[in-house]
Enzyme design. Structure first.
Site, PDB file in Angstrom:
ATOM      1  N   ASN A   7     -11.148  13.459  11.241  1.00  0.00           N
ATOM      2  CA  ASN A   7     -12.356  14.291  11.249  1.00  0.00           C
ATOM      3  C   ASN A   7     -12.539  14.887   9.855  1.00  0.00           C
ATOM      4  O   ASN A   7     -11.802  15.780   9.448  1.00  0.00           O
ATOM      5  CB  ASN A   7     -12.187  15.409  12.304  1.00  0.00           C
ATOM      6  CG  ASN A   7     -13.343  16.390  12.273  1.00  0.00           C
ATOM      7  OD1 ASN A   7     -14.422  16.079  11.763  1.00  0.00           O
ATOM      8  ND2 ASN A   7     -13.121  17.582  12.821  1.00  0.00           N
ATOM      9  N   TRP A   8     -13.530  14.376   9.143  1.00  0.00           N
ATOM     10  CA  TRP A   8     -13.715  14.788   7.749  1.00  0.00           C
ATOM     11  C   TRP A   8     -14.367  16.151   7.593  1.00  0.00           C
ATOM     12  O   TRP A   8     -14.390  16.709   6.500  1.00  0.00           O
ATOM     13  CB  TRP A   8     -14.548  13.725   7.017  1.00  0.00           C
ATOM     14  CG  TRP A   8     -13.716  12.606   6.467  1.00  0.00           C
ATOM     15  CD1 TRP A   8     -12.417  12.332   6.790  1.00  0.00           C
ATOM     16  CD2 TRP A   8     -14.105  11.635   5.485  1.00  0.00           C
ATOM     17  NE1 TRP A   8     -11.975  11.247   6.078  1.00  0.00           N
ATOM     18  CE2 TRP A   8     -12.997  10.796   5.271  1.00  0.00           C
ATOM     19  CE3 TRP A   8     -15.277  11.393   4.777  1.00  0.00           C
ATOM     20  CZ2 TRP A   8     -13.030   9.739   4.364  1.00  0.00           C
ATOM     21  CZ3 TRP A   8     -15.324  10.338   3.881  1.00  0.00           C
ATOM     22  CH2 TRP A   8     -14.200   9.516   3.682  1.00  0.00           C
ATOM     23  N   LYS A   9     -14.965  16.679   8.659  1.00  0.00           N
ATOM     24  CA  LYS A   9     -15.661  17.970   8.560  1.00  0.00           C
ATOM     25  C   LYS A   9     -16.666  17.930   7.395  1.00  0.00           C
ATOM     26  O   LYS A   9     -17.231  16.887   7.130  1.00  0.00           O
ATOM     27  CB  LYS A   9     -14.670  19.118   8.414  1.00  0.00           C
ATOM     28  CG  LYS A   9     -13.527  19.033   9.420  1.00  0.00           C
ATOM     29  CD  LYS A   9     -12.706  20.273   9.397  1.00  0.00           C
ATOM     30  CE  LYS A   9     -11.347  20.010   9.997  1.00  0.00           C
ATOM     31  NZ  LYS A   9     -10.675  21.233  10.368  1.00  0.00           N
ATOM     32  N   HIS A  96     -15.992  20.541  19.450  1.00  0.00           N
ATOM     33  CA  HIS A  96     -15.002  21.011  18.477  1.00  0.00           C
ATOM     34  C   HIS A  96     -15.061  22.542  18.427  1.00  0.00           C
ATOM     35  O   HIS A  96     -16.138  23.133  18.545  1.00  0.00           O
ATOM     36  CB  HIS A  96     -15.283  20.416  17.090  1.00  0.00           C
ATOM     37  CG  HIS A  96     -14.151  20.635  16.143  1.00  0.00           C
ATOM     38  ND1 HIS A  96     -13.940  21.835  15.516  1.00  0.00           N
ATOM     39  CD2 HIS A  96     -13.141  19.812  15.755  1.00  0.00           C
ATOM     40  CE1 HIS A  96     -12.846  21.742  14.768  1.00  0.00           C
ATOM     41  NE2 HIS A  96     -12.347  20.523  14.896  1.00  0.00           N
ATOM     42  N   GLU A 165      -6.889  20.462  21.160  1.00  0.00           N
ATOM     43  CA  GLU A 165      -6.684  21.093  19.850  1.00  0.00           C
ATOM     44  C   GLU A 165      -6.535  22.600  20.016  1.00  0.00           C
ATOM     45  O   GLU A 165      -7.547  23.319  20.087  1.00  0.00           O
ATOM     46  CB  GLU A 165      -7.898  20.834  18.952  1.00  0.00           C
ATOM     47  CG  GLU A 165      -8.180  19.381  18.666  1.00  0.00           C
ATOM     48  CD  GLU A 165      -8.934  19.221  17.362  1.00  0.00           C
ATOM     49  OE1 GLU A 165      -8.373  18.645  16.436  1.00  0.00           O
ATOM     50  OE2 GLU A 165     -10.072  19.711  17.261  1.00  0.00           O
ATOM     51  N   GLY A 171      -5.754  23.707  11.125  1.00  0.00           N
ATOM     52  CA  GLY A 171      -5.755  24.102   9.713  1.00  0.00           C
ATOM     53  C   GLY A 171      -4.758  25.197   9.352  1.00  0.00           C
ATOM     54  O   GLY A 171      -4.841  25.771   8.268  1.00  0.00           O
ATOM     55  N   SER A 208      -3.159  20.529  12.662  1.00  0.00           N
ATOM     56  CA  SER A 208      -2.114  20.459  11.627  1.00  0.00           C
ATOM     57  C   SER A 208      -1.242  19.210  11.712  1.00  0.00           C
ATOM     58  O   SER A 208      -0.043  19.269  11.401  1.00  0.00           O
ATOM     59  CB  SER A 208      -1.240  21.721  11.667  1.00  0.00           C
ATOM     60  OG  SER A 208      -2.025  22.847  11.362  1.00  0.00           O
ATOM     61  N   GLY A 229      -7.567  16.447  10.912  1.00  0.00           N
ATOM     62  CA  GLY A 229      -8.584  17.044  10.048  1.00  0.00           C
ATOM     63  C   GLY A 229      -8.206  16.888   8.588  1.00  0.00           C
ATOM     64  O   GLY A 229      -8.368  15.819   7.990  1.00  0.00           O
ATOM     65  N   GLY A 230      -7.650  17.946   8.005  1.00  0.00           N
ATOM     66  CA  GLY A 230      -7.314  17.986   6.576  1.00  0.00           C
ATOM     67  C   GLY A 230      -6.671  16.726   6.037  1.00  0.00           C
ATOM     68  O   GLY A 230      -7.110  16.187   5.009  1.00  0.00           O
TER      69      GLY A 230
HETATM   70  C1  PEP Z   1      -9.638  19.555  13.287  1.00  0.00           C
HETATM   71  O1  PEP Z   1     -10.402  20.260  12.632  1.00  0.00           O
HETATM   72  O2  PEP Z   1     -10.062  18.918  14.249  1.00  0.00           O
HETATM   73  C2  PEP Z   1      -8.210  19.504  12.909  1.00  0.00           C
HETATM   74  C3  PEP Z   1      -7.346  18.999  13.736  1.00  0.00           C
HETATM   75  O3  PEP Z   1      -7.875  20.004  11.660  1.00  0.00           O
HETATM   76  P1  PEP Z   1      -6.418  20.001  10.941  1.00  0.00           P
HETATM   77  O4  PEP Z   1      -5.796  18.649  11.164  1.00  0.00           O
HETATM   78  O5  PEP Z   1      -6.733  20.240   9.500  1.00  0.00           O
HETATM   79  O6  PEP Z   1      -5.610  21.094  11.572  1.00  0.00           O
END
Ligand code: PEP
Length: 247
Positions: A7-9, A96, A165, A171, A208, A229-230
Protein backbone atom coordinates in the site's frame (compact mmCIF):
# COMPACT_ATOMS: atom_id res chain seq x y z
CA UNK A 1 -1.92 -18.99 -1.88
CA UNK A 2 -0.30 -16.16 0.10
CA UNK A 3 -0.66 -12.44 -0.63
CA UNK A 4 1.95 -9.70 -0.43
CA UNK A 5 0.11 -6.41 -0.87
CA UNK A 6 1.96 -3.09 -0.99
CA UNK A 7 0.00 0.00 0.00
CA UNK A 8 1.85 3.04 -1.29
CA UNK A 9 -0.43 5.60 0.39
CA UNK A 10 0.46 9.17 -0.75
CA UNK A 11 3.63 8.16 -2.54
CA UNK A 12 4.76 7.90 -6.14
CA UNK A 13 5.03 9.64 -9.51
CA UNK A 14 5.07 8.03 -12.98
CA UNK A 15 8.84 7.36 -12.71
CA UNK A 16 8.30 5.28 -9.56
CA UNK A 17 7.40 2.44 -11.92
CA UNK A 18 11.05 1.35 -11.62
CA UNK A 19 10.23 0.01 -8.13
CA UNK A 20 7.56 -2.29 -9.52
CA UNK A 21 9.75 -3.36 -12.43
CA UNK A 22 12.37 -4.61 -9.97
CA UNK A 23 9.75 -6.47 -7.94
CA UNK A 24 8.31 -7.98 -11.11
CA UNK A 25 11.74 -9.16 -12.30
CA UNK A 26 12.34 -10.83 -8.94
CA UNK A 27 8.92 -12.48 -8.89
CA UNK A 28 9.17 -13.86 -12.44
CA UNK A 29 12.36 -15.74 -11.52
CA UNK A 30 11.56 -16.67 -7.93
CA UNK A 31 11.33 -20.43 -7.34
CA UNK A 32 8.45 -19.79 -4.91
CA UNK A 33 6.50 -17.61 -7.36
CA UNK A 34 3.55 -19.99 -7.63
CA UNK A 35 2.99 -19.79 -3.87
CA UNK A 36 2.02 -16.11 -3.71
CA UNK A 37 0.40 -13.15 -5.43
CA UNK A 38 1.70 -9.55 -5.40
CA UNK A 39 -0.70 -6.62 -5.45
CA UNK A 40 0.30 -2.95 -5.31
CA UNK A 41 -2.09 -0.11 -4.51
CA UNK A 42 -0.54 3.12 -5.83
CA UNK A 43 -2.38 6.47 -5.65
CA UNK A 44 -5.22 7.02 -8.16
CA UNK A 45 -2.93 9.07 -10.44
CA UNK A 46 -0.78 6.02 -11.27
CA UNK A 47 -3.34 3.22 -11.57
CA UNK A 48 -3.94 3.45 -15.32
CA UNK A 49 -0.25 3.55 -16.29
CA UNK A 50 0.79 0.81 -13.87
CA UNK A 51 -2.15 -1.46 -14.72
CA UNK A 52 -1.31 -1.20 -18.44
CA UNK A 53 2.38 -1.97 -17.96
CA UNK A 54 1.75 -4.89 -15.60
CA UNK A 55 -1.16 -6.41 -17.46
CA UNK A 56 -0.47 -10.18 -17.62
CA UNK A 57 2.61 -9.78 -15.39
CA UNK A 58 3.29 -10.95 -11.83
CA UNK A 59 1.91 -7.78 -10.22
CA UNK A 60 -1.77 -6.79 -9.99
CA UNK A 61 -2.84 -3.23 -9.36
CA UNK A 62 -5.47 -1.98 -6.95
CA UNK A 63 -6.76 1.33 -5.60
CA UNK A 64 -6.46 2.51 -2.00
CA UNK A 65 -10.10 3.44 -1.67
CA UNK A 66 -13.22 4.03 -3.76
CA UNK A 67 -16.28 6.22 -3.49
CA UNK A 68 -19.63 4.94 -2.25
CA UNK A 69 -21.56 6.00 -5.34
CA UNK A 70 -21.46 4.60 -8.83
CA UNK A 71 -20.79 5.03 -11.75
CA UNK A 72 -20.77 8.88 -11.80
CA UNK A 73 -21.95 11.56 -9.38
CA UNK A 74 -21.62 15.29 -8.66
CA UNK A 75 -19.24 14.78 -5.70
CA UNK A 76 -16.06 16.76 -6.19
CA UNK A 77 -12.85 14.67 -6.01
CA UNK A 78 -14.72 11.35 -5.77
CA UNK A 79 -13.61 8.30 -7.77
CA UNK A 80 -16.07 5.45 -8.20
CA UNK A 81 -15.44 1.69 -8.41
CA UNK A 82 -16.64 1.83 -12.03
CA UNK A 83 -13.99 4.44 -12.87
CA UNK A 84 -11.27 2.49 -11.06
CA UNK A 85 -12.16 -0.75 -12.84
CA UNK A 86 -12.24 1.05 -16.20
CA UNK A 87 -8.50 1.90 -15.94
CA UNK A 88 -7.43 -1.67 -15.26
CA UNK A 89 -7.38 -2.07 -11.46
CA UNK A 90 -8.37 -5.51 -10.19
CA UNK A 91 -8.53 -4.79 -6.44
CA UNK A 92 -9.46 -2.03 -4.05
CA UNK A 93 -8.68 -1.46 -0.40
CA UNK A 94 -11.77 -0.51 1.60
CA UNK A 95 -11.92 0.54 5.25
CA UNK A 96 -8.28 1.46 5.81
CA UNK A 97 -7.97 3.07 9.25
CA UNK A 98 -6.78 6.31 7.60
CA UNK A 99 -10.15 6.52 5.85
CA UNK A 100 -12.17 5.34 8.86
CA UNK A 101 -10.46 8.20 10.71
CA UNK A 102 -11.63 10.62 8.06
CA UNK A 103 -15.26 9.55 8.51
CA UNK A 104 -15.82 6.27 6.69
CA UNK A 105 -18.44 4.50 8.82
CA UNK A 106 -19.83 0.96 8.50
CA UNK A 107 -22.83 2.09 6.47
CA UNK A 108 -20.65 3.89 3.94
CA UNK A 109 -18.15 1.03 3.86
CA UNK A 110 -20.90 -1.42 3.03
CA UNK A 111 -21.93 0.66 -0.02
CA UNK A 112 -18.31 0.81 -1.10
CA UNK A 113 -17.96 -2.97 -0.86
CA UNK A 114 -21.23 -3.50 -2.76
CA UNK A 115 -20.28 -1.16 -5.61
CA UNK A 116 -16.74 -2.54 -5.81
CA UNK A 117 -18.00 -6.12 -6.08
CA UNK A 118 -20.63 -5.09 -8.62
CA UNK A 119 -17.81 -3.72 -10.79
CA UNK A 120 -15.80 -6.92 -10.37
CA UNK A 121 -13.12 -5.37 -8.20
CA UNK A 122 -11.84 -7.72 -5.51
CA UNK A 123 -12.09 -6.10 -2.10
CA UNK A 124 -9.31 -5.95 0.49
CA UNK A 125 -11.37 -5.05 3.55
CA UNK A 126 -9.33 -3.55 6.40
CA UNK A 127 -10.25 -3.96 10.05
CA UNK A 128 -8.40 -3.29 13.30
CA UNK A 129 -8.65 -2.10 16.87
CA UNK A 130 -7.00 0.99 18.34
CA UNK A 131 -4.66 1.17 21.33
CA UNK A 132 -7.39 1.88 23.91
CA UNK A 133 -9.62 -0.91 22.61
CA UNK A 134 -6.70 -3.32 22.83
CA UNK A 135 -5.85 -2.18 26.37
CA UNK A 136 -9.48 -2.72 27.40
CA UNK A 137 -9.48 -6.21 25.85
CA UNK A 138 -12.12 -5.19 23.31
CA UNK A 139 -10.20 -6.35 20.22
CA UNK A 140 -12.47 -9.23 19.23
CA UNK A 141 -15.68 -7.28 19.98
CA UNK A 142 -14.46 -4.44 17.75
CA UNK A 143 -13.34 -6.72 14.91
CA UNK A 144 -16.59 -8.68 15.03
CA UNK A 145 -18.64 -5.50 14.72
CA UNK A 146 -16.49 -4.21 11.85
CA UNK A 147 -16.95 -7.50 9.97
CA UNK A 148 -20.62 -8.17 10.75
CA UNK A 149 -21.76 -4.62 9.98
CA UNK A 150 -20.34 -4.68 6.47
CA UNK A 151 -20.01 -8.23 5.12
CA UNK A 152 -22.91 -10.42 4.03
CA UNK A 153 -23.28 -14.08 3.17
CA UNK A 154 -24.39 -13.17 -0.36
CA UNK A 155 -21.00 -11.60 -1.15
CA UNK A 156 -18.70 -14.09 -2.85
CA UNK A 157 -15.95 -14.85 -0.33
CA UNK A 158 -13.52 -15.47 -3.21
CA UNK A 159 -13.79 -11.76 -4.05
CA UNK A 160 -12.98 -10.64 -0.52
CA UNK A 161 -9.71 -10.53 1.39
CA UNK A 162 -9.59 -9.37 4.99
CA UNK A 163 -6.63 -7.31 6.19
CA UNK A 164 -6.30 -7.27 9.96
CA UNK A 165 -4.36 -4.10 10.80
CA UNK A 166 -4.19 -3.14 14.47
CA UNK A 167 -4.14 0.66 14.35
CA UNK A 168 -1.51 0.85 17.09
CA UNK A 169 0.83 -1.13 14.86
CA UNK A 170 0.51 0.86 11.62
CA UNK A 171 3.70 2.81 10.98
CA UNK A 172 4.83 2.50 14.62
CA UNK A 173 7.19 -0.50 14.61
CA UNK A 174 5.00 -2.06 17.33
CA UNK A 175 3.95 -5.65 16.63
CA UNK A 176 1.58 -8.15 18.19
CA UNK A 177 3.33 -11.27 19.53
CA UNK A 178 2.99 -14.30 17.25
CA UNK A 179 0.78 -16.02 19.82
CA UNK A 180 -1.45 -12.95 20.11
CA UNK A 181 -1.74 -12.69 16.33
CA UNK A 182 -2.40 -16.40 15.90
CA UNK A 183 -5.23 -16.24 18.44
CA UNK A 184 -6.74 -13.14 16.80
CA UNK A 185 -6.51 -14.68 13.32
CA UNK A 186 -8.32 -17.81 14.54
CA UNK A 187 -11.08 -15.64 16.04
CA UNK A 188 -11.40 -13.57 12.84
CA UNK A 189 -11.73 -16.73 10.75
CA UNK A 190 -14.35 -18.05 13.15
CA UNK A 191 -16.41 -14.86 12.74
CA UNK A 192 -15.97 -15.01 8.96
CA UNK A 193 -17.02 -18.67 8.79
CA UNK A 194 -20.17 -17.66 10.60
CA UNK A 195 -20.92 -14.87 8.13
CA UNK A 196 -20.04 -16.86 5.00
CA UNK A 197 -21.28 -20.21 6.28
CA UNK A 198 -18.35 -22.60 6.58
CA UNK A 199 -15.36 -21.25 4.63
CA UNK A 200 -13.45 -18.07 5.46
CA UNK A 201 -11.95 -15.58 2.99
CA UNK A 202 -8.17 -15.06 3.20
CA UNK A 203 -7.02 -13.12 6.27
CA UNK A 204 -3.88 -10.97 6.03
CA UNK A 205 -1.90 -9.11 8.66
CA UNK A 206 -0.79 -5.48 8.28
CA UNK A 207 1.17 -3.17 10.57
CA UNK A 208 4.93 -2.53 10.60
CA UNK A 209 5.73 -5.54 8.42
CA UNK A 210 9.25 -5.26 7.05
CA UNK A 211 12.14 -7.52 6.01
CA UNK A 212 13.01 -8.16 9.69
CA UNK A 213 9.61 -8.46 11.36
CA UNK A 214 8.32 -10.84 8.65
CA UNK A 215 10.32 -13.64 10.28
CA UNK A 216 8.09 -13.78 13.36
CA UNK A 217 4.99 -14.31 11.19
CA UNK A 218 6.32 -17.30 9.26
CA UNK A 219 4.96 -19.90 11.63
CA UNK A 220 1.42 -18.49 11.79
CA UNK A 221 -0.45 -20.69 9.29
CA UNK A 222 -3.70 -18.84 9.89
CA UNK A 223 -2.27 -15.69 8.25
CA UNK A 224 -2.67 -15.79 4.46
CA UNK A 225 -0.41 -12.87 3.66
CA UNK A 226 0.53 -9.30 4.45
CA UNK A 227 -0.51 -5.71 3.78
CA UNK A 228 2.68 -3.69 3.73
CA UNK A 229 2.80 0.10 3.93
CA UNK A 230 6.14 1.86 4.44
CA UNK A 231 8.32 -1.06 3.36
CA UNK A 232 6.48 -1.44 0.02
CA UNK A 233 7.97 1.80 -1.28
CA UNK A 234 11.40 0.14 -1.51
CA UNK A 235 11.81 -2.69 -4.02
CA UNK A 236 14.67 -4.11 -1.93
CA UNK A 237 12.64 -4.20 1.28
CA UNK A 238 9.58 -5.64 -0.46
CA UNK A 239 11.64 -8.35 -2.19
CA UNK A 240 13.46 -9.15 1.07
CA UNK A 241 10.11 -9.56 2.82
CA UNK A 242 9.14 -12.25 0.30
CA UNK A 243 12.61 -13.85 0.39
CA UNK A 244 12.73 -13.95 4.19
CA UNK A 245 9.19 -15.32 4.41
CA UNK A 246 10.13 -18.39 2.36
CA UNK A 247 13.67 -18.77 3.70
C1 PEP B 1 -0.76 0.39 6.21
O1 PEP B 1 -0.81 1.61 6.17
O2 PEP B 1 -1.67 -0.28 5.73
C2 PEP B 1 0.41 -0.26 6.85
C3 PEP B 1 0.35 -1.53 7.14
O3 PEP B 1 1.51 0.54 7.09
P1 PEP B 1 2.95 0.09 7.70
O4 PEP B 1 3.35 -1.20 7.02
O5 PEP B 1 3.86 1.22 7.33
O6 PEP B 1 2.78 -0.09 9.17
Amino acid sequence: MKYFIGNWKMFGVPNSIYILKKINTFCSKDKNRKKYRVIITPPFTLIEKFAKIFKDKKISIGSQNCYHKDPFSSNTSAVSPYMIKSVGAKYTLIGHSDNRNEGDNDHLLKSKVQFALKNKLKVIFCIGENKVEKKNKKTIVVLKKQLQNVLEKKFNKKDIIIAYEPIWSIGTGKLPTSLELKKTAIQIKKILKNIFKRKSPAVLYGGSVDEKSIKIFKEINEIDGFLIGGASKSSKKFIDIIKNYYR
